[in-house]
Motif scaffolding. Structure first.
Motif, PDB file in Angstrom:
ATOM      1  N   LEU A 126       0.832  -1.205   0.000  1.00 46.18           N
ATOM      2  CA  LEU A 126       0.000   0.000   0.000  1.00 46.18           C
ATOM      3  C   LEU A 126       0.870   1.259   0.000  1.00 46.18           C
ATOM      4  CD1 LEU A 126      -2.889   1.095   0.039  1.00 46.18           C
ATOM      5  CD2 LEU A 126      -2.792   1.020   2.537  1.00 46.18           C
ATOM      6  N   GLY A 127       1.903   1.272   0.834  1.00 46.24           N
ATOM      7  CA  GLY A 127       2.818   2.410   0.860  1.00 46.24           C
ATOM      8  C   GLY A 127       3.482   2.628  -0.484  1.00 46.24           C
ATOM      9  N   SER A 128       3.887   1.554  -1.148  1.00 42.74           N
ATOM     10  CA  SER A 128       4.500   1.646  -2.478  1.00 42.74           C
ATOM     11  C   SER A 128       3.535   2.242  -3.493  1.00 42.74           C
ATOM     12  CB  SER A 128       4.947   0.268  -2.963  1.00 42.74           C
ATOM     13  OG  SER A 128       5.937  -0.253  -2.130  1.00 42.74           O
ATOM     14  N   ILE A 129       2.290   1.816  -3.423  1.00 39.25           N
ATOM     15  CA  ILE A 129       1.273   2.340  -4.345  1.00 39.25           C
ATOM     16  C   ILE A 129       1.113   3.842  -4.143  1.00 39.25           C
ATOM     17  CG2 ILE A 129      -1.202   2.314  -4.881  1.00 39.25           C
ATOM     18  CD1 ILE A 129      -1.065  -0.765  -4.322  1.00 39.25           C
ATOM     19  N   PHE A 130       1.061   4.292  -2.890  1.00 37.05           N
ATOM     20  CA  PHE A 130       0.929   5.725  -2.620  1.00 37.05           C
ATOM     21  C   PHE A 130       2.143   6.515  -3.124  1.00 37.05           C
ATOM     22  CE2 PHE A 130      -2.164   4.720   0.981  1.00 37.05           C
ATOM     23  CZ  PHE A 130      -3.271   5.092   0.227  1.00 37.05           C
ATOM     24  N   ILE A 131       3.330   5.941  -2.984  1.00 38.24           N
ATOM     25  CA  ILE A 131       4.537   6.600  -3.487  1.00 38.24           C
ATOM     26  C   ILE A 131       4.454   6.739  -5.006  1.00 38.24           C
ATOM     27  CG2 ILE A 131       7.038   6.317  -3.839  1.00 38.24           C
ATOM     28  CD1 ILE A 131       7.076   4.990  -1.006  1.00 38.24           C
ATOM     29  N   LEU A 132       4.056   5.673  -5.689  1.00 35.97           N
ATOM     30  CA  LEU A 132       3.921   5.731  -7.151  1.00 35.97           C
ATOM     31  C   LEU A 132       2.863   6.740  -7.582  1.00 35.97           C
ATOM     32  CD1 LEU A 132       4.202   1.940  -8.051  1.00 35.97           C
ATOM     33  CD2 LEU A 132       5.797   3.766  -8.686  1.00 35.97           C
ATOM     34  N   ILE A 133       1.737   6.787  -6.870  1.00 32.58           N
ATOM     35  CA  ILE A 133       0.690   7.760  -7.186  1.00 32.58           C
ATOM     36  C   ILE A 133       1.237   9.183  -7.012  1.00 32.58           C
ATOM     37  CG2 ILE A 133      -1.516   8.714  -6.403  1.00 32.58           C
ATOM     38  CD1 ILE A 133      -2.348   5.762  -5.772  1.00 32.58           C
TER      39      ILE A 133
END
Length: 141
Positions: A126-133
């Motif tokens: 989830l943290g990775s997804i937020f970073i990519l967003i």
């Protein structure tokens, strides 16, 4: 709090200062000259730290060659990262460059799962997804 978390937080604080101070310091210098000055200072501080807090020669004598090779490769990748980071902050906004640069965390996570066999958790994904967003928002025209 676990010791590694304290070290990570202190690292985060200093890392947050680094880019802004560097951008301010390189106003009348090329990114390469600025990075050279920074790297010389980093080198002396790190060597001093190693000499004061470690038995450097003994560790070097007993370290497996593969460890030294991987650390040398890491030094090459760090150098290339710094060179391009400094070129980017010289001509771009530090706030945007830093955010894009931090997407390297996602690459680190992927490689830590694949190579180091570290556990994959839903929090990390989830943290990775937020970073990519966040990066997509910054680079989207």
């Amino acid at each position: 709090m676990e010791k590694w978390k304290v070290f990570a937080i202190v690292s985060m604080l200093f890392a947050g200062l680094t880019s802004v101070i560097a951008k301010y310091g390189m106003k009348n210098l090329s990114s390469d000259v600025a990075l050279s000055i920074r790297t010389i200072v980093v080198f002396f501080i790190i060597v001093l730290n190693a000499l004061v807090f470690n038995d450097v020669l003994q560790q070097l004598k007993t370290a497996p060659k593969s460890n030294l090779i991987f650390l040398a490769i890491s030094g090459v990748t760090t150098s290339l990262s710094w060179i391009f980071y400094y070129k980017a902050i010289k001509i771009g906004n530090v706030s945007e460059v830093a955010l894009i640069d931090k997407v390297s965390i996602v690459i680190t996570l992927l490689l830590s799962f694949i190579i180091l066999k570290e556990p994959i958790t839903s929090k990390l994904i989830l943290g990775s997804i937020f970073i990519l967003i966040g990066m997509m928002i910054i680079i989207w025209k």
